[in-house]
Design a protein around this motif. Sequence first.
Motif, mmCIF file in Angstrom:
data_model
loop_
_atom_site.group_PDB
_atom_site.id
_atom_site.type_symbol
_atom_site.label_atom_id
_atom_site.label_comp_id
_atom_site.label_asym_id
_atom_site.label_seq_id
_atom_site.Cartn_x
_atom_site.Cartn_y
_atom_site.Cartn_z
ATOM 1 N N SER A 4 -5.503 -0.830 3.065
ATOM 2 C CA SER A 4 -4.603 0.168 2.122
ATOM 3 C C SER A 4 -5.463 0.681 1.008
ATOM 4 O O SER A 4 -5.451 1.978 0.396
ATOM 5 N N ARG A 5 -6.418 -0.281 0.319
ATOM 6 C CA ARG A 5 -7.285 -0.235 -0.683
ATOM 7 C C ARG A 5 -8.182 1.273 -0.298
ATOM 8 O O ARG A 5 -8.411 2.185 -1.002
ATOM 9 N N ARG A 6 -8.700 1.113 0.852
ATOM 10 C CA ARG A 6 -9.795 2.058 1.452
ATOM 11 C C ARG A 6 -8.960 3.457 1.610
ATOM 12 O O ARG A 6 -9.626 4.451 1.104
ATOM 13 N N GLU A 7 -7.874 3.288 2.067
ATOM 14 C CA GLU A 7 -7.257 4.401 2.322
ATOM 15 C C GLU A 7 -6.628 5.250 0.977
ATOM 16 O O GLU A 7 -6.761 6.486 0.830
ATOM 17 N N PHE A 8 -6.551 4.236 0.113
ATOM 18 C CA PHE A 8 -6.182 4.686 -1.246
ATOM 19 C C PHE A 8 -7.434 5.671 -1.888
ATOM 20 O O PHE A 8 -7.362 6.776 -2.521
ATOM 21 N N TRP A 9 -8.682 5.002 -1.740
ATOM 22 C CA TRP A 9 -9.500 5.557 -2.261
ATOM 23 C C TRP A 9 -10.169 6.790 -1.832
ATOM 24 O O TRP A 9 -10.555 7.621 -2.135
ATOM 25 N N ASP A 10 -9.961 7.175 -0.415
ATOM 26 C CA ASP A 10 -10.061 8.084 0.281
ATOM 27 C C ASP A 10 -9.288 9.295 -0.144
ATOM 28 O O ASP A 10 -9.507 10.240 -0.159
ATOM 29 N N LEU A 11 -7.965 8.819 -0.314
ATOM 30 C CA LEU A 11 -7.044 9.818 -1.158
ATOM 31 C C LEU A 11 -7.484 10.368 -2.337
ATOM 32 O O LEU A 11 -7.270 11.619 -2.700
ATOM 33 N N GLY A 16 0.878 -1.448 -0.174
ATOM 34 C CA GLY A 16 0.048 0.168 -0.094
ATOM 35 C C GLY A 16 1.020 1.376 -0.149
ATOM 36 O O GLY A 16 0.552 2.349 -0.761
ATOM 37 N N MET A 17 2.010 1.247 0.855
ATOM 38 C CA MET A 17 2.606 2.394 0.854
ATOM 39 C C MET A 17 3.508 2.608 -0.532
ATOM 40 O O MET A 17 3.801 3.744 -0.843
ATOM 41 N N TYR A 18 3.859 1.386 -0.956
ATOM 42 C CA TYR A 18 4.615 1.536 -2.370
ATOM 43 C C TYR A 18 3.690 2.217 -3.470
ATOM 44 O O TYR A 18 4.208 3.096 -3.948
ATOM 45 N N LYS A 19 2.450 1.852 -3.442
ATOM 46 C CA LYS A 19 1.396 2.520 -4.310
ATOM 47 C C LYS A 19 1.342 3.998 -3.893
ATOM 48 O O LYS A 19 1.441 4.991 -4.882
ATOM 49 N N LYS A 20 1.263 4.356 -2.863
ATOM 50 C CA LYS A 20 1.041 5.833 -2.504
ATOM 51 C C LYS A 20 2.374 6.582 -2.780
ATOM 52 O O LYS A 20 2.292 7.878 -3.515
ATOM 53 N N LEU A 21 3.565 5.734 -2.540
ATOM 54 C CA LEU A 21 4.805 6.525 -3.251
ATOM 55 C C LEU A 21 4.763 6.958 -4.509
ATOM 56 O O LEU A 21 5.188 7.932 -5.157
ATOM 57 N N GLY A 22 4.393 6.007 -5.253
ATOM 58 C CA GLY A 22 4.015 5.980 -7.015
ATOM 59 C C GLY A 22 3.177 7.239 -7.299
ATOM 60 O O GLY A 22 3.217 8.012 -8.063
#
Length: 247
Positions: free
Chosen positions: A173-180, A142-148
């Motif tokens: 992490s999927r839920r956090e990514f969508w919130d972002l 999840g953090m790797y995808k956020k860095l990208g």
Amino acid sequence: MPSEPLSIDARHVKKRFGTTQALRDVNATFQTGVLHGLIGPDGAGKTTLLRTLMGLLRPDEGSITFTKNKIPVPFSSIRPTMAYMPQQQSLYPDLSCSEHLDFFRDLYQIPKNLYQERRKELLHITRLEQFADRSASQLSGGMYKKLGLMCALLQSPTILLLDEPTNGVDPISRREFWDLLYRLLAQNILILISTAYMDEAERCGHVHLLDEGAILAHGEPRALLEKEQVKNFDTFFINRAHKGAGV
């Protein structure tokens, strides 16, 4: 951030690779202010369509038009403010989060004062502040995808194309990514995300259902489910597959 509404209009787009028809007469419109989802199983043509919109591939037939305030503009004027996050990230495993941001700062030639502001903001909204010195190889999925995503957002894009960014990421992490993504949408960015996770379709404002290179349907998720008289998009695709097979 952009103040003028943008849109991408694909008309009768076709793309073939050898004997494989990757895109079949695709018609779709993507506009600022709506989180667009490109939904479909593996091999549906999602990556091909994103790369074609990005200008990395040329359609064999059809056209892609970019408009600003409903007025067509040349792709060359839009391309510098487009960001594309590929499905397979090509980050440098030995570089830290901070070093990646510094690298893309130099690549995009971002002024020092603006960079510091953007860097602080991106580390905050991705919750990677305390991991700024951690190398990419030591980050969770999840953090790797956020860095990208941070690297893609550093240039303050007006159009953001994301190719299956939550693939292989844990549910939290999927839920956090969508919130972002919802937070980014409020900044007036045109966002198009592709996913093979059918449950994510309902997180979008407008979905384009793609299978075997063709758009099956598009619209607001709940309205499509009600029209098809199904409870989820897994069933939607199964029904369409059965109809196509004559079952």
